[in-house]
Each structure stands twice: as C-alpha cells, then as structure tokens.
Design an enzyme around this catalytic site. Structure first.
Site, PDB file in Angstrom:
ATOM      1  N   CYS A   1      58.326  -2.206 -38.623  1.00 33.32           N
ATOM      2  CA  CYS A   1      57.457  -1.221 -39.270  1.00 33.32           C
ATOM      3  C   CYS A   1      58.188  -0.357 -40.294  1.00 33.32           C
ATOM      4  CB  CYS A   1      56.817  -0.312 -38.221  1.00 33.32           C
ATOM      5  SG  CYS A   1      55.850  -1.206 -36.985  1.00 33.32           S
TER       6      CYS A   1
ATOM      7  N   GLU B   1      53.093  -5.591 -17.071  1.00 35.41           N
ATOM      8  CA  GLU B   1      52.458  -6.883 -17.360  1.00 35.41           C
ATOM      9  C   GLU B   1      53.486  -8.008 -17.330  1.00 35.41           C
ATOM     10  OE1 GLU B   1      49.199  -8.580 -20.627  1.00 35.41           O
ATOM     11  OE2 GLU B   1      50.376  -6.784 -21.062  1.00 35.41           O
TER      12      GLU B   1
ATOM     13  N   LYS C   1      46.913  -1.831 -40.154  1.00 36.27           N
ATOM     14  CA  LYS C   1      46.342  -0.876 -39.209  1.00 36.27           C
ATOM     15  C   LYS C   1      44.966  -0.397 -39.672  1.00 36.27           C
ATOM     16  CE  LYS C   1      49.479  -0.419 -35.954  1.00 36.27           C
ATOM     17  NZ  LYS C   1      49.170  -0.742 -34.538  1.00 36.27           N
TER      18      LYS C   1
ATOM     19  N   GLU D   1      53.168  -2.597 -20.684  1.00 36.74           N
ATOM     20  CA  GLU D   1      53.669  -3.925 -21.064  1.00 36.74           C
ATOM     21  C   GLU D   1      54.767  -4.404 -20.115  1.00 36.74           C
ATOM     22  OE1 GLU D   1      53.423  -5.651 -25.331  1.00 36.74           O
ATOM     23  OE2 GLU D   1      55.326  -4.568 -25.190  1.00 36.74           O
TER      24      GLU D   1
ATOM     25  N   GLU E   1      42.766  -2.883 -38.176  1.00 38.55           N
ATOM     26  CA  GLU E   1      42.723  -2.719 -36.722  1.00 38.55           C
ATOM     27  C   GLU E   1      41.749  -1.616 -36.325  1.00 38.55           C
ATOM     28  OE1 GLU E   1      46.309  -2.708 -33.752  1.00 38.55           O
ATOM     29  OE2 GLU E   1      45.826  -0.617 -34.224  1.00 38.55           O
TER      30      GLU E   1
ATOM     31  N   GLU F   1      36.661  -4.145 -30.992  1.00 37.23           N
ATOM     32  CA  GLU F   1      37.339  -3.930 -29.714  1.00 37.23           C
ATOM     33  C   GLU F   1      37.812  -2.487 -29.552  1.00 37.23           C
ATOM     34  OE1 GLU F   1      38.519  -8.225 -30.934  1.00 37.23           O
ATOM     35  OE2 GLU F   1      38.141  -6.292 -31.927  1.00 37.23           O
TER      36      GLU F   1
ATOM     37  N   CYS G   1      51.493  -5.233 -30.437  1.00 40.09           N
ATOM     38  CA  CYS G   1      51.452  -3.965 -31.183  1.00 40.09           C
ATOM     39  C   CYS G   1      51.070  -4.152 -32.643  1.00 40.09           C
ATOM     40  CB  CYS G   1      52.815  -3.273 -31.118  1.00 40.09           C
ATOM     41  SG  CYS G   1      53.321  -2.807 -29.471  1.00 40.09           S
TER      42      CYS G   1
ATOM     43  N   SER H   1      49.980 -10.041 -24.926  1.00 38.96           N
ATOM     44  CA  SER H   1      49.858  -8.879 -24.040  1.00 38.96           C
ATOM     45  C   SER H   1      48.481  -8.255 -24.214  1.00 38.96           C
ATOM     46  CB  SER H   1      50.939  -7.846 -24.385  1.00 38.96           C
ATOM     47  OG  SER H   1      50.678  -6.622 -23.743  1.00 38.96           O
TER      48      SER H   1
END
Length: 568
Positions: free
Chosen positions: A502, A283, A358, A280, A361, A366, A303, A323
C-alpha cells in the site's frame, strides 16, 4: 587486476558498471534526460524519442534502448538535440488538450513540466486535439482520451506488472488510441481498479476519480456528523509534498489537518488492522487443523480489493480459500457505524486510503447495511493533499494531534499493514509463543520484510511447520498461483496488488521504485515507537469483543465473496 570500462558522456568519462542502457549511464553522470515512455520496472518501448542522444559520428539513438559499450562517445545537449526535443513537444501539444488550469494533473504533469523546461512559448502547428472523451464509468479511475500522448506506459504497466491487460493500443496511424477490448467502458472491462496505470500516466489521461467536492458538501452540512479513518500507508506518503522527508511519519499533522477541515471524529485504520490480525490468525489456526489444509491450497489474505477483483475474474476456484476477514477499512467502518447508529445526526464515514480500488470496495453490496454503505466516501492520499491545499492550511506548521476515542488505541502490528509483508509479520507476532522483545526481533528476520515482489519463509506454529509466501504485484501473484496449482505447497499467502504494498498504492504521490523502501521504513519506525507491538495486547480489542461486537463478530467483521467482482 580487473580492467574498468569507460564511455564518454558530454566529454566526461563515466565507468560502465552493469547499466543496461545509455539512459541509466547518463543519469548516473548527473544528467536528467527527459522521457515520457521510460520506467525502469517496465519493458523498453522507445516511442517518445525525448531521450535521443548523438554519438561522435552524428548518429541519433534513443538512450533508453541503446546499450553502452567501452569507448563509446555521446552528447546529450547539442543544438540539434534541443531542436528535435522541442519539435517533439510541439507536435504532442498540437494534438493535446491544453486546458491545463482545469486538468486534474495540473502542476503534476510531465508534458507541462517539459514544455516549461524547454521554454515552449508557442506551438507552430494547428491544435487538432479532440474534444474531451471521458470514461467516468469506473468508481476508481477516469479516462480522458484527449490527453493521451500514446506513450504506452499504462498499457505496459497493466500487462507486464499487473497481468490484467484491461487496456491496449487500438487503431492505426493517427486513429490510434488506448482502449479497452471492444472499446467498452472501464466498468465493464476486466479492470480491477488498482490504478497503477494512473500512477505512471504522465499527462492526466488516466487519473483516480476525485470525490472531494461531494465530500466538502458533507462537511458543510451541520446536520451531518462526519467521521474519518486514516490508513497506515497514508502517514508516510504525503509529507514530502509539504516539505518533510520521504517516508516521514506525518500522522499527527494529518489528524490536525482533518480536524481543521471540519471532520468531527478522526480514527486510525490500524485499529481495524488489529481486528484483522486477531480474526485472520484464528482463521489460519482453524484451517491448519481442518480438512481444508489438505486441499493443496493456502489461506489467501483478503485485505486488498484489487486482488479480490483479480481473483474473482481470473481464479474463481480460489474464492473458497480467501480469508473471510473484511479489510481493516471495512471492519473499522462497520464498527463506527454500529457505534454511532443511535446518533441524532446523519452519520457519514470517510476513509483516507492509499488505494484507488478501495473506492470500488466501498460500493460493493457486501459492505452495505441495507442501502447504507459502511464507508460512504473513500478519498486517496492525493485527494487529501488537495483538500489541505484548498483549506489554505500550512501543513508543516500544524501541531500534531492524536486520534479520537473510543477507537483511539492501536498497535505497531496494525501500522505495518501498509507495507508488503506487514500483514504476515503481524499475524506471526500473534501466533508466536515467544512474546519477548527478542522474539519480535526474530520475526523481523524471518524473510517477510523488504520490497521484493515474492518472499517465502517457513515458521513453526506450535508443533507444525508452516510455509508462507508474501507477494505484491499481480503478475507475481499470477506466477505464484501457477506454482501452487502445479502442486507447490503453501499454508498462508499474503497478497497485495500494488508492488511494494500500500505504500506505493496508486492513490499515493508517485514514488520511483528505488525510493519505495523509504516509506516502508517509515512504517517500521512508527512500529518501533509504539508501546504495544502485538494486536492481542491491544486493550481495546477485548472491550470491543465483550461489548459492541458481542454476538455480531461474523456480521461486522467477515464477508464471503461470490464472484461479483466487476465494477457495476
């Protein structure tokens, strides 16, 4: 000399010092009035009436919505008030599922607690509770309408704090329910899976999906190798439930518990966070030098899966500015699957996360290699606690153990990912030219630490001044995006969907707003004890880049979101 103002609570004078309602005054006096619908971070609703008080004239009022004034006299524990509270509880129980022993919230239910506190030994009214109506369509959240008491906590959380508005009141009178638009399943609504509704639900009408029983079967299969990674925020959240202090780092005991339960390999997601920092930060540097820097939009972190879903549904025009880095969970999951790809045993990889989103996710296309996901199961901190309990392990007596090789090296920069501002601080450590201890401490005071919902700072990267925002809570994200689209400039924006980051994710044991900071302090304490503070100094990183990741960095560490954010 300033004159102090007082009111009287149960015969005791209490100073008024800016409290917004009587409930705050009463709790200040050391009296815990019962509530269902009151949360300090939400608007006042006053629906449950459990916090009613009686003034010196015999008038009744809800303490959460009444304001204190000098000379006021109230009582909180009269025979009349106790009678009313018991009546309210009986009426709620008469229209509520009473299968407590098989409820997901058994032992952690406010209705159950208050029924015990007020000695409810029977209910005088017939039980009119409906049969359980489960909506288990979402991979993140399960909704059971039969357990809902219409307190409205979930509705206000979803709207006021998270700006999602996936659920609301529907119907009237005795037919009122909490529903999605057109009563569609959660998976087809605009729910982003953040789970903050489950964190405030007092009765188990909304709970995080539980995947532990399927996982136990995997652990019992001798032909299956089960590896697991533990997110940074988990280590400072579950200790209090096992007799440790709030925010105490229990990572070593967690590792020991997982091994005792049958996991073959135990890793730390902080290793994946170190990879995220390197990718990151690179980037960001490339972006600052490219035409994208002139677009008027910053680089947004990627994230948080609930933020990704929110962006896909509400701001798809910002997707090119996300990102391309995978989350630390997905980076480490991909590396582990790649490393063990030649294993003779079937490999199952598990992630212990503070986050319900999550779970979604892990199901996204992907993050699959063909039909095989890089992370097969995501369990929350609360599910881990349940598994420890089922195992009969005495958690506080476990001897701490270290995580496994070959991915057992991580830095303090990776650990602080679990608190709002942690990602930004880790990136700044990477980009800073001052690598001294004093340089580290300077970054600490750049304004990125703290539990505030929006933090802003400006730093120098090389010869360039870089403006940064750190935001948590999706309502705050919406407000910041409005400012950006209105022309305000930022170069880098860290986003976390859950207020405070988190550490207060919906998969964690619930913590009041005023105590969230203790978990953040626990992560910063773990960082201080780490011998390596910067991700680029982690020797494992170079080993990975020169070995397993060689020629595979883009395939294993990056992703491009195209707007498929709904839970299917």
């Amino acid at each position: 000399m300033e004159t102090k103002e007082f009111m009287t609570i149960d015969g005791i004078p209490v100073e008024i010092n800016g409290e917004k309602n009587l409930l705050q005054m009463i709790r200040k006096a050391g009296i815990e009035l019962p509530t269902f619908c009151y949360h300090s971070e939400l608007s006042i609703y006053g629906a449950c009436r459990m916090c009613i008080i009686e003034d010196h004239r015999g008038n009744l009022d809800a303490a959460c919505s009444a304001q204190p004034w000098a000379g006021m006299e109230i009582r909180t524990n009269t025979e009349r008030l106790r009678k009313y509270r018991k009546m309210i509880l009986e009426l709620l129980l008469s229209n509520h599922c009473r299968d407590c022993t098989i409820c997901e919230n058994n032992g952690n239910c406010k209705l159950q607690d208050l029924a015990k506190r007020f000695n409810i030994e029977g209910v005088r009214f017939p039980n009119t509770a409906t049969e359980p109506v489960l909506d288990s369509s979402s991979p993140c959240i399960v909704k059971d309408q039969s357990k809902c008491i219409l307190c409205g906590d979930c509705v206000r959380m979803c709207d006021e704090v998270q700006n999602v508005g996936a659920i609301d009141f529907a119907g009237r009178g005795s037919h009122m329910t909490i529903s999605t638009a057109f009563d569609e399943p959660l998976s087809e609504s605009n729910c982003v899976g953040c789970g903050q509704c489950t964190a405030v639900c007092p009765t188990g009408a909304l709970v995080a999906r539980n995947d532990t029983q399927r996982l136990w079967k995997e652990l019992d299969d001798k032909n299956t190798k089960v590896s697991v990674q533990i997110a940074p925020a988990v280590r400072v959240a579950l200790g209090k439930q096992f007799g440790l202090s709030e925010g105490e780092n229990a990572m070593g005991k967690i590792v020991a518990a997982l091994r005792r339960m049958g996991f073959d390999e135990v890793f730390d997601t902080s290793t994946g966070a170190d990879l995220t920092v390197l990718e990151e930060s690179n980037e960001l540097l490339k972006r600052l030098e490219s035409d994208k820097a002139k677009s008027g939009f910053p680089l947004f972190t990627s994230c948080c899966p609930a933020w990704i879903s929110y962006c896909e549904q509400n701001h798809p025009d910002l997707l090119p500015h996300l990102s391309t880095c995978r989350s630390p969970m997905q980076m480490l999951g991909a590396i582990i699957k790649e490393h063990y790809s030649s294993s003779s045993r079937r490999l199952v990889h598990v992630a212990v996360m503070p986050c319900t989103a999550k779970k979604f996710e892990a199901t996204r296309p992907e993050f699959k290699n063909g039909d095989s996901p890089y992370v097969d199961y995501v369990i929350t901190t609360q599910e881990l606690m349940q598994m420890v309990g089922e195992s009969g392990l005495v958690f506080e007596e476990l001897e701490p153990e270290a995580v496994d090789s070959p991915f057992g090296v991580m830095t303090g920069a990776g650990v602080i990912f679990g608190v709002t501002g942690g990602v930004t601080e880790a990136v700044l450590r990477r980009l800073s030219s001052d690598k001294s201890t004093a340089g580290l401490r300077t970054i600490e005071f750049r304004g990125v630490r703290g539990m505030e919902g929006v933090k802003e700072t400006t730093v120098m990267v090389g010869e360039r001044e870089v403006r940064i925002a750190v935001v948590s809570g999706l309502r705050n994200v919406h407000n910041l995006i409005t400012r950006i689209k209105g022309g305000e400039h930022f170069d880098f924006v860290e986003v976390m969907a859950c207020p405070g980051g988190c550490v207060s994710g919906a998969g964690q044991p619930y913590v009041p707003e005023k105590e969230r900071g203790e978990r953040g302090k626990g992560l910063y304490s773990a960082d201080k004890l780490s011998s390596i503070k910067r991700s680029e100094e982690n020797p494992l990183m170079m080993t990975l880049y020169n070995g397993l990741l060689k020629g595979k960095v883009h395939d294993l560490l990056h992703v491009h979101y195209t707007g498929s954010g709904k839970e299917k």
